[in-house]
Design a protein around this motif. Sequence first.
Motif, short mmCIF file in Angstrom:
data_model
loop_
_atom_site.label_atom_id
_atom_site.label_comp_id
_atom_site.label_asym_id
_atom_site.label_seq_id
_atom_site.Cartn_x
_atom_site.Cartn_y
_atom_site.Cartn_z
N LEU A 238 35.26 44.50 32.21
CA LEU A 238 34.06 44.66 33.02
C LEU A 238 34.52 45.24 34.34
O LEU A 238 35.44 44.70 34.98
CB LEU A 238 33.39 43.30 33.26
CG LEU A 238 32.77 42.64 32.03
CD1 LEU A 238 32.43 41.18 32.34
CD2 LEU A 238 31.52 43.39 31.59
N VAL A 239 33.93 46.34 34.77
CA VAL A 239 34.34 47.03 36.00
C VAL A 239 33.13 47.12 36.92
O VAL A 239 32.04 47.50 36.48
CB VAL A 239 34.87 48.45 35.68
CG1 VAL A 239 35.23 49.20 36.95
CG2 VAL A 239 36.06 48.38 34.74
N ARG B 37 26.18 47.39 39.97
CA ARG B 37 26.16 47.51 38.51
C ARG B 37 27.56 47.27 37.97
O ARG B 37 28.55 47.65 38.59
CB ARG B 37 25.67 48.89 38.08
CG ARG B 37 24.23 49.13 38.46
CD ARG B 37 23.68 50.42 37.92
NE ARG B 37 24.55 51.54 38.24
CZ ARG B 37 24.42 52.76 37.74
NH1 ARG B 37 23.45 53.03 36.90
NH2 ARG B 37 25.23 53.73 38.08
N THR B 38 27.64 46.67 36.79
CA THR B 38 28.90 46.38 36.12
C THR B 38 28.94 47.14 34.82
O THR B 38 27.96 47.15 34.06
CB THR B 38 29.04 44.87 35.85
OG1 THR B 38 29.03 44.17 37.11
CG2 THR B 38 30.33 44.56 35.12
N GLN C 44 41.04 37.30 33.06
CA GLN C 44 41.76 37.67 34.29
C GLN C 44 40.87 38.56 35.14
O GLN C 44 40.25 39.49 34.63
CB GLN C 44 43.04 38.40 33.91
CG GLN C 44 43.95 38.74 35.05
CD GLN C 44 45.25 39.35 34.54
OE1 GLN C 44 45.83 38.87 33.58
NE2 GLN C 44 45.69 40.41 35.16
N ASP C 45 40.82 38.29 36.44
CA ASP C 45 40.10 39.14 37.39
C ASP C 45 41.10 39.82 38.31
O ASP C 45 42.07 39.19 38.74
CB ASP C 45 39.14 38.32 38.26
CG ASP C 45 37.89 37.88 37.52
OD1 ASP C 45 37.71 38.24 36.35
OD2 ASP C 45 37.08 37.16 38.13
N SER C 46 40.87 41.09 38.61
CA SER C 46 41.72 41.85 39.53
C SER C 46 40.83 42.68 40.44
O SER C 46 39.67 42.94 40.13
CB SER C 46 42.66 42.78 38.76
OG SER C 46 43.49 42.04 37.90
N LEU C 47 41.40 43.14 41.54
CA LEU C 47 40.68 43.94 42.52
C LEU C 47 41.58 45.05 43.02
O LEU C 47 42.77 44.81 43.28
CB LEU C 47 40.24 43.06 43.69
CG LEU C 47 39.56 43.75 44.87
CD1 LEU C 47 38.16 44.18 44.49
CD2 LEU C 47 39.52 42.83 46.07
N SER C 48 41.04 46.26 43.13
CA SER C 48 41.79 47.36 43.75
C SER C 48 40.98 47.87 44.94
O SER C 48 39.76 47.87 44.90
CB SER C 48 42.05 48.49 42.75
OG SER C 48 40.85 49.16 42.42
N ARG D 288 37.41 42.65 35.32
CA ARG D 288 37.50 41.38 34.59
C ARG D 288 37.95 41.78 33.19
O ARG D 288 37.23 42.50 32.49
CB ARG D 288 36.15 40.68 34.57
CG ARG D 288 36.16 39.36 33.85
CD ARG D 288 34.86 38.64 34.05
NE ARG D 288 34.95 37.94 35.33
CZ ARG D 288 34.05 37.11 35.80
NH1 ARG D 288 32.95 36.88 35.11
NH2 ARG D 288 34.22 36.52 36.95
N ILE D 289 39.16 41.37 32.78
CA ILE D 289 39.72 41.82 31.51
C ILE D 289 39.83 40.66 30.52
O ILE D 289 39.89 39.50 30.91
CB ILE D 289 41.07 42.53 31.68
CG1 ILE D 289 42.11 41.63 32.33
CG2 ILE D 289 40.89 43.80 32.51
CD1 ILE D 289 43.49 42.25 32.42
#
Length: 183
Positions: A73-74, A109-110, A48-52, A133-134
């Motif tokens: 992954l952030v 960078r991640t 799952q990908d998310s964005l804030s 990315r979780i």
Amino acid sequence: MKAIAVPEIDGAYLFEPTPHADERGFFCRTFDADVVRSAGLDPHAFLQDSLSRSARGVVRGMHLRSGAGEAKLVRCSYGEVFDVVVDLRESSPTYLNRAFFELSGDTQRTLYIPAGCAHGFQALTETADTSYRIDRPHDPAEDVTIAHDDPDLAIPWPLPVASMSERDRRAPRLAEVLKQKEG
């Protein structure tokens, strides 16, 4: 792109891309399955990908998941954030260690954060977009929050807190979360 082990947090990695810059700006790869695999991680585990999007001074965190936890992954894709990881895995050689990072849209960078670690960040720019990315679907019933200003964590937030969610504002201290985890 290269994977760099984070010495303060066992199993955490910082993935540094190789940007190709010219008069138009830059291009870089932000995810490479082979590089992730070379760090001993399964690139296909992320589901799952998310964005804030956060305004300057906003704090999000400290968050983690109960149960099996959540690896993530952030990356700050735009702007800049002060990012924090706290190892809460009792069996980890870096248990209760903290690590701080500046993630930005300029570097791309991640940060890989292993399951069982608390995570939070503060936006340092007027706008900061942070992608996650979780490795398993989000279940709000498993959300755990720890007070961002807990003196036991002593996180050196670089700016005054401009805003945070009600849940984050009411979060318990680390000692209370650990006590609940035991019982």
